[in-house]
Design an enzyme around this catalytic site. Structure first.
Site, PDB file in Angstrom:
ATOM      1  N   GLY B  39      44.909  44.241  49.208  1.00 34.21           N
ATOM      2  CA  GLY B  39      44.295  43.482  50.018  1.00 34.21           C
ATOM      3  C   GLY B  39      44.683  41.983  50.028  1.00 34.21           C
ATOM      4  O   GLY B  39      45.198  41.421  48.954  1.00 34.21           O
ATOM      5  N   GLN B  40      44.309  41.374  51.198  1.00 36.34           N
ATOM      6  CA  GLN B  40      44.739  39.863  51.068  1.00 36.34           C
ATOM      7  C   GLN B  40      44.094  39.154  50.179  1.00 36.34           C
ATOM      8  O   GLN B  40      43.015  39.515  49.435  1.00 36.34           O
ATOM      9  CB  GLN B  40      44.073  39.457  52.601  1.00 36.34           C
ATOM     10  N   THR B  41      44.541  37.948  50.150  1.00 38.89           N
ATOM     11  CA  THR B  41      44.014  36.939  48.993  1.00 38.89           C
ATOM     12  C   THR B  41      42.543  36.855  49.344  1.00 38.89           C
ATOM     13  O   THR B  41      42.184  36.357  50.490  1.00 38.89           O
ATOM     14  CB  THR B  41      44.745  35.382  49.213  1.00 38.89           C
ATOM     15  N   GLY B  42      41.575  36.728  48.446  1.00 36.45           N
ATOM     16  CA  GLY B  42      39.987  36.455  48.638  1.00 36.45           C
ATOM     17  C   GLY B  42      39.444  37.732  49.297  1.00 36.45           C
ATOM     18  O   GLY B  42      38.239  37.575  49.801  1.00 36.45           O
ATOM     19  N   SER B  43      40.138  38.761  49.480  1.00 31.97           N
ATOM     20  CA  SER B  43      39.561  39.922  49.943  1.00 31.97           C
ATOM     21  C   SER B  43      38.451  40.638  49.068  1.00 31.97           C
ATOM     22  O   SER B  43      37.662  41.406  49.471  1.00 31.97           O
ATOM     23  CB  SER B  43      40.414  41.206  50.396  1.00 31.97           C
ATOM     24  N   GLY B  44      38.372  40.301  47.786  1.00 27.38           N
ATOM     25  CA  GLY B  44      37.546  40.901  47.130  1.00 27.38           C
ATOM     26  C   GLY B  44      37.981  41.579  45.819  1.00 27.38           C
ATOM     27  O   GLY B  44      37.036  42.350  45.195  1.00 27.38           O
ATOM     28  N   LYS B  45      39.186  41.892  45.756  1.00 27.41           N
ATOM     29  CA  LYS B  45      39.757  42.984  44.650  1.00 27.41           C
ATOM     30  C   LYS B  45      39.186  42.422  43.378  1.00 27.41           C
ATOM     31  O   LYS B  45      38.696  43.422  42.606  1.00 27.41           O
ATOM     32  CB  LYS B  45      41.148  42.794  44.663  1.00 27.41           C
ATOM     33  N   SER B  46      39.250  41.544  42.749  1.00 26.77           N
ATOM     34  CA  SER B  46      39.001  40.786  41.563  1.00 26.77           C
ATOM     35  C   SER B  46      37.577  41.214  41.335  1.00 26.77           C
ATOM     36  O   SER B  46      37.327  41.643  40.352  1.00 26.77           O
ATOM     37  CB  SER B  46      39.346  39.660  41.106  1.00 26.77           C
ATOM     38  N   GLU B 170      46.736  42.391  38.783  1.00 30.27           N
ATOM     39  CA  GLU B 170      47.925  41.594  39.077  1.00 30.27           C
ATOM     40  C   GLU B 170      48.755  41.673  37.641  1.00 30.27           C
ATOM     41  O   GLU B 170      49.216  40.520  37.214  1.00 30.27           O
ATOM     42  CB  GLU B 170      47.803  40.219  39.580  1.00 30.27           C
TER      43      GLU B 170
HETATM   44  N1  LIG Z   1      32.365  32.588  41.178  1.00 28.08           N
HETATM   45  C1  LIG Z   1      32.427  32.657  42.566  1.00 28.08           C
HETATM   46  N2  LIG Z   1      31.574  31.842  43.259  1.00 28.08           N
HETATM   47  C2  LIG Z   1      31.626  31.887  44.413  1.00 28.08           C
HETATM   48  N3  LIG Z   1      32.663  32.554  45.506  1.00 28.08           N
HETATM   49  C3  LIG Z   1      33.296  33.315  44.588  1.00 28.08           C
HETATM   50  C4  LIG Z   1      33.589  33.513  43.153  1.00 28.08           C
HETATM   51  N4  LIG Z   1      34.414  33.920  42.704  1.00 28.08           N
HETATM   52  C5  LIG Z   1      35.082  34.530  43.696  1.00 28.08           C
HETATM   53  N5  LIG Z   1      34.408  33.947  44.883  1.00 28.08           N
HETATM   54  C6  LIG Z   1      34.674  34.284  46.524  1.00 28.08           C
HETATM   55  O1  LIG Z   1      35.044  35.666  46.745  1.00 28.08           O
HETATM   56  C7  LIG Z   1      36.045  36.022  47.294  1.00 28.08           C
HETATM   57  C8  LIG Z   1      36.939  37.207  46.674  1.00 28.08           C
HETATM   58  O2  LIG Z   1      37.415  36.851  45.580  1.00 28.08           O
HETATM   59  P1  LIG Z   1      38.156  37.657  44.585  1.00 28.08           P
HETATM   60  O3  LIG Z   1      38.548  36.830  43.542  1.00 28.08           O
HETATM   61  O4  LIG Z   1      37.261  38.935  44.382  1.00 28.08           O
HETATM   62  O5  LIG Z   1      39.708  37.882  45.679  1.00 28.08           O
HETATM   63  P2  LIG Z   1      40.896  38.684  45.394  1.00 28.08           P
HETATM   64  O6  LIG Z   1      40.966  39.771  46.301  1.00 28.08           O
HETATM   65  O7  LIG Z   1      40.931  39.234  44.037  1.00 28.08           O
HETATM   66  O8  LIG Z   1      41.844  37.737  45.820  1.00 28.08           O
HETATM   67  P3  LIG Z   1      43.203  37.283  45.286  1.00 28.08           P
HETATM   68  O9  LIG Z   1      44.312  38.230  45.513  1.00 28.08           O
HETATM   69  O10 LIG Z   1      43.625  35.861  45.470  1.00 28.08           O
HETATM   70  O11 LIG Z   1      43.281  37.122  43.617  1.00 28.08           O
HETATM   71  C9  LIG Z   1      36.957  34.701  47.505  1.00 28.08           C
HETATM   72  O12 LIG Z   1      36.799  34.192  49.057  1.00 28.08           O
HETATM   73  C10 LIG Z   1      36.509  33.872  46.493  1.00 28.08           C
HETATM   74  O13 LIG Z   1      36.619  32.644  46.968  1.00 28.08           O
HETATM   75 MG   LIG Z   2      42.206  38.289  42.439  1.00 27.25          MG
END
Ligand SMILES: Nc1ncnc2c1ncn2[C@@H]1O[C@H](COP(=O)(O)OP(=O)(O)OP(=O)(O)O)[C@@H](O)[C@H]1O
Ligand SMILES: [Mg+2]
Ligand SMILES: Nc1ncnc2c1ncn2[C@@H]1O[C@H](COP(=O)(O)OP(=O)(O)OP(=O)(O)O)[C@@H](O)[C@H]1O
Ligand SMILES: [Mg+2]
Lengths: 273, 302
Positions: B39-46, B170
């Protein structure tokens, strides 16, 4: 042609480990786009830190636009070279994303009334304008990397060093960053020198020249079109081929010729039964 | 051990400061398989994977991890056993390194779960070897390492604990091409040993080569949850909507299809693709054109 960066007979070792660079030389021309590749621990990040004067080398010399790197010139040199670090967390200083971009601008004495527009433009450039008020540590991995890049782009340095700055970006984000870099290169031409440290061979192939480092030694230093014909040697160095070249190698139907994906597709369609 | 997520919502922070991230997630992570999350950056994977070992608790809904059920109300002390069963390698490896030396860092997990010094050292060395970490650096501080070396230490730390389920966020970022190849083989062998593997990756080629099943996240919601072949048979336009790419081999296959090539099924690897292309080429054209092709892919007519 003038050199943006000249490294001559550089010697460096970390106190904790053996000799890393021994008599290392490399120059990068003004306006050049150079990729640096090499296996993990080969010395790429260390080299970048040496150029920025973040580490003190033991012998040799580094010049940036002719100016010798030493204590007295450190500030002047750092104002010309911007580096995006391998881990963006090591780069963040501001309490918010906007502060973080502002920090570098303040350091360069940009008048405060000009700053908001510059910050916004830089964040827009990487698609992060909506996150200006967020704390950097609450961003996702890819968002962090985008902000780290924006902080450097805002400064409009003459030399940009990117240390695996796209490693955490999604495919679209990576394309967007590469597109931005290409546009900047087009706009500033010889006024912008780009050094990109990467493990991504597609990315490395975009450069004018690729330098391969192996345990602190410069082992290859040529245009991608020549370098990526050396399948065997590259494999021995722990490197891979860009996709089109890997496919072409497996097809094994003609003399090695460098082709991009587009070129390979065109050529194959001519050979189709 | 199956991990079952039901009706999960998650928001960071509370009240006015709250940032909603995950919405109405219902998924099951099957044991003994490799499940990829893309999923895209920031989609919520982590954010999603941190629910799998209860580093984050759901705002709403439940996460069932083997016998443990985690809700918003679950007490911190009930979560400890989950951490032993689900190991996690974080997106930025530095964030999980802490000990004075590499070896001690990797030994920490096994020791924490009751291994003797001797056993822990053995497990640590085996794990470090498995990720191709340079043995001369065992006594170094994990912070005095290159990016790719740190990544290997973080990977070894989780391997040494030998949990039933392993989550990799990752893991290939920062690894050199050889390291990425080794990682691929490592994850495959973990699956062969019966481990449950969850992999977050932006590299679609890796997902294609490894995953049994793929979850696609878009803006915190599940946009697809299906076997890997089914996913990558979707049209390019669907991937564009998710802001994702097709793997290189498949994208190139599609490019050739537009030029009249025909393939049955997806070519998952470069050698497979090469074989399928070669069958469709004209040997006489290769003879006449093969060695006289100029750099731009045009034939030289002398
Ligand atoms: N501690 C936090 N407080 C507020 N928002 C958060 C926090 N951690 C992450 N987010 C937000 O939650 C959303 C999802 O973040 P997450 O890290 O799950 O994305 P991701 O899919 O892993 O992205 P990436 O591919 O960039 O690692 C993002 O918009 C991020 O800015
Ligand atoms: Mg991530
Ligand atoms: N702070 C440090 N103290 C001591 N040794 C270090 C330090 N940082 C790096 N090294 C060592 O120096 C060598 C080169 O490291 P460097 O970070 O320059 O590699 P790199 O080419 O950037 O690798 P990677 O691709 O993994 O990022 C490695 O063997 C590493 O262990
Ligand atoms: Mg590095």
């Amino acid at each position: 042609m003038t050199d943006a960066i000249t490294i001559k007979n550089l010697t460096y070792s970390y106190p904790e480990q053996g000799q890393l660079f021994d008599n290392f030389s490399l120059s990068i021309q003004e306006g050049e786009w150079l990729s640096i590749v090499g296996h993990n621990g080969s010395g790429k990040s260390t080299l970048a830190k040496l150029i920025l004067g973040l580490l003190d080398f033991d012998e040799g010399e580094i010049r940036v636009f002719g100016q010798k790197l030493q204590l007295e010139t450190l500030a002047a040199i750092r104002s010309q070279v911007g580096m995006v670090f391998q881990n963006p967390d090591n780069q963040f200083v501001g309490a918010t994303v906007a502060d973080d971009v502002a920090f570098g601008l303040e350091n360069r004495q940009v008048p405060s009334e000009e700053m908001p527009a510059m910050i916004e433009a830089a964040l827009k450039q990487v698609g992060m304008a909506a996150y200006a008020d967020r704390e950097p540590h609450t961003l996702s991995g890819g968002q962090k990397q985008r902000v780290a890049l924006a902080s450097i782009l805002a400064l409009q340095p003459k030399v940009i060093i990117l240390d695996e700055a796209t490693a955490m970006l999604d495919p679209e984000g990576k394309q967007a960053v590469l597109q931005t870099l290409k546009q900047l290169k087009e706009r500033y031409q010889s006024k912008l020198t780009l050094i990109m440290i990467t493990h991504d061979m597609e990315e490395a192939a975009l450069a004018d020249r690729v330098a391969v480092i192996d345990d602190g030694r410069l082992v290859e230093n040529e245009a991608p079109r020549a370098l990526f014909l050396k399948g065997q040697e590259l494999a021995a160095l722990g490197l891979a081929l860009p996709f089109a070249m890997a496919l072409q190698k497996d097809l094994a139907i003609d003399q090695p010729v460098y082709r991009t994906k587009q070129e390979l597709a065109t050529w194959l369609s001519k050979l189709k039964a | 051990m199956v991990i079952k997520i039901e009706g999960l919502d998650f928001a960071y922070g509370a009240g006015k400061q709250s940032v909603p991230v995950l919405k109405n997630i219902n998924v099951t992570i099957q044991k003994g398989m490799i499940t990829a999350i893309i999923g895209q950056t920031g989609s919520g994977k982590s954010t999603l994977v941190q629910q799998l070992n209860a580093l984050l608790k759901p705002t709403k809904g439940t996460v069932q991890i083997g016998e443990h059920v985690v809700t918003n109300k679950t007490k911190e002390k009930e979560l400890a056993p989950i951490r032993a069963e689900v190991g996690m390698v974080f997106q930025f490896p530095e964030s999980q390194l802490f000990a004075p030396t590499v070896l001690e860092d990797v030994m920490y997990g096994p020791k924490n779960f009751g291994a003797t010094d001797e056993e822990a050292k053995k497990a640590a060395k085996t794990a470090l070897k498995r990720v191709g970490f340079d043995a001369t650096l065992y006594e170094q501080s994990p912070f005095n390492l290159s990016g790719g070396q740190m990544r290997r230490v973080a990977l070894a730390g989780v391997l040494a604990m030998n949990p039933q389920t392993m989550v990799f966020d990752e893991p290939a970022a920062g690894l050199d091409p050889q390291g990425q190849e080794e990682l691929l083989n490592l994850l495959k062998s973990l699956r062969d040993e019966g481990k449950t593997v969850v992999l977050i990756s932006h590299q679609m080629d890796q997902v294609l080569a490894l995953a049994d099943r793929v979850l696609v996240l878009k803006d915190g919601e599940i946009a697809a949850d299906e076997p890997v072949d089914q996913l990558f048979s979707r049209p390019q336009s669907w991937f564009a909507e998710q802001h994702l790419d097709l793997p290189e081999t498949i994208a190139f296959q599609k490019q050739l299809e537009e030029k009249g090539f025909v393939f049955d099924g997806l070519c998952k690897t470069v050698p497979d693709l090469a074989k399928a292309i070669k069958k469709q080429l004209d040997p006489t054209k290769i003879q006449t054109l093969g060695s006289t092709i100029s750099e731009n892919g045009e034939a030289n007519h002398e």
